[in-house]
Design an enzyme around this catalytic site. Structure first.
Site, PDB file in Angstrom:
ATOM      1  N   HIS A 146      12.288  -4.245  -6.423  1.00  0.00           N
ATOM      2  CA  HIS A 146      11.238  -3.955  -7.067  1.00  0.00           C
ATOM      3  C   HIS A 146      10.334  -3.118  -6.000  1.00  0.00           C
ATOM      4  CE1 HIS A 146       7.563  -3.543  -9.918  1.00  0.00           C
ATOM      5  NE2 HIS A 146       6.832  -3.994  -8.783  1.00  0.00           N
ATOM      6  N   LYS A 167       0.902   0.919  -5.809  1.00  0.00           N
ATOM      7  CA  LYS A 167       2.097   1.212  -5.129  1.00  0.00           C
ATOM      8  C   LYS A 167       2.523   2.924  -5.738  1.00  0.00           C
ATOM      9  CE  LYS A 167       4.833  -2.185  -6.041  1.00  0.00           C
ATOM     10  NZ  LYS A 167       3.729  -3.216  -6.588  1.00  0.00           N
ATOM     11  N   ASP A 185       9.590   1.475  -9.539  1.00  0.00           N
ATOM     12  CA  ASP A 185       9.893   0.189 -10.262  1.00  0.00           C
ATOM     13  C   ASP A 185      11.159  -0.526  -9.943  1.00  0.00           C
ATOM     14  OD1 ASP A 185       8.514  -1.794 -11.920  1.00  0.00           O
ATOM     15  OD2 ASP A 185      10.195  -1.206 -13.470  1.00  0.00           O
ATOM     16  N   ARG A 250      -3.203  -7.821  13.570  1.00  0.00           N
ATOM     17  CA  ARG A 250      -3.735  -6.457  14.028  1.00  0.00           C
ATOM     18  C   ARG A 250      -2.392  -5.831  15.064  1.00  0.00           C
ATOM     19  NH1 ARG A 250      -9.169  -4.625  13.794  1.00  0.00           N
ATOM     20  NH2 ARG A 250      -8.597  -3.156  15.506  1.00  0.00           N
TER      21      ARG A 250
END
Length: 322
Positions: A146, A167, A185, A250
């Site tokens: 996906h 997305k 998708d 980070r």
């Protein structure tokens, strides 16, 4: 893998035009194929297709000019014995290549045993190469993931993350910046080689991108032919996350990878937050990955500088990393 759909009929239908195949006899054996054990034990498609070899059962046997010439030079007794052994192997089908005439005894035995027998004017080597490539494709490991699969700067990038993170909107922004859509998708991935995984779009979703509030968008119609791609090799996975700053690393000290069909794929994690230009961040991640593939690691170079600075505080460093 389900091998029930791979049989003499399906292989003939898919390759007849390209290999100029003719089905000589043995039509009743159209369902013959490979057992699950045969496919599982095969290390490559070379184990499933090859020149005439009586040692390998359940294999597509190809008889070229050399094999037919050798057969013609045998005694009647040896010919009969060799043909009996060949049919006893129960191959999915036999191919007589190079435009050679199929030996009458072989035709007779194939007819009696319902063993499909094909002929072709193409050389045995060309037939074997083509069938091996075909078998490697249809038997290759597959998976559906996906996300939004894009061509960004010539690199296949899969955008993943929980629903509602944007997305598709990010994909639309990247497409508007000149990059290409492969699939949205659901993305079909297949491992076609030892070192790469290829992704395609299911036919039902071809050229389509779903964006909340806008519905389905036909990217090819809106942005043109150059905005879509048929397939790309997967090189990078970008995972979008929404989490508190305290949980976000980070500077990851180790490169992240994700296993896709047994192959490690580079992965970067990008935090979704208000005001962040995600399209620029994804492009930067892709450019950085390209540098890493070329052997340039900015973080490692920085850590080397830091170590040298700790050892020699007076050392001078150039103004740029590379």
């Amino acid at each position: 893998m389900d091998t029930s759909s791979i049989n003499a009929q399906s292989i003939f239908d898919d390759n007849a035009a390209m290999l100029k195949l003719s089905w000589l006899t043995g039509h009743e054996g159209w369902e013959r194929g490979f057992s699950a054990d045969t496919v599982a034990n095969a290390t490559s498609s070379a184990d499933l297709v090859g020149h005439l070899n009586l040692i390998h059962p359940n294999r597509i046997q190809v008889l070229g000019e050399a094999e037919i010439d050798y057969y013609q030079r045998q005694t009647d007794e040896d010919r009969s014995r060799h043909m009996a052994e060949l049919i006893a192997l129960e191959p999915p089908f036999l191919v007589v290549a190079g435009g050679a005439a199929a030996p009458p005894e072989l035709v007779l035995r194939c007819t009696r045993s319902s063993t499909p027998l094909f002929t072709t004017p193409m050389s045995a080597a060309a037939v074997i190469d083509s069938l091996r490539l075909y078998m490697s494709r249809i038997l290759a490991p597959r998976a559906t993931l996906h996300g939004v699969f894009l061509d960004i700067l010539g690199m296949g990038v899969l955008l993943t993350g929980d629903s509602g993170l944007g997305k598709s909107e990010l994909g639309l922004e990247l497409i508007s910046r000149g990059h290409g859509l492969v699939a949205d998708d659901a993305v079909d991935f297949v491992r076609l080689g030892p070192d790469f995984v290829e992704g395609r779009c299911p036919p039902l979703l071809q050229n389509l991108l779903e964006v909340r509030g806008l519905g389905l968008l036909d990217i090819k119609t809106i942005f043109g032919e150059t905005a879509v791609r048929r397939k790309m090799k997967l090189k990078l996975i970008v995972q979008l996350v929404r989490r508190p700053d305290g949980e976000f690393q980070r500077l990851p000290l180790e490169s992240q990878t994700v296993d896709v069909l047994g192959l490690p794929i580079s992965k970067v994690t990008i935090q979704v937050a208000a005001g962040r230009n995600l399209a620029v961040l994804v492009e930067a991640a892709v450019r950085n990955t390209i540098l890493q593939l070329r052997g340039i690691d900015t973080l490692r170079d920085f850590m080397d500088r830091q170590r040298l600075a700790m050892q020699d505080p007076d050392s001078q460093f150039p103004g740029k990393l590379v």
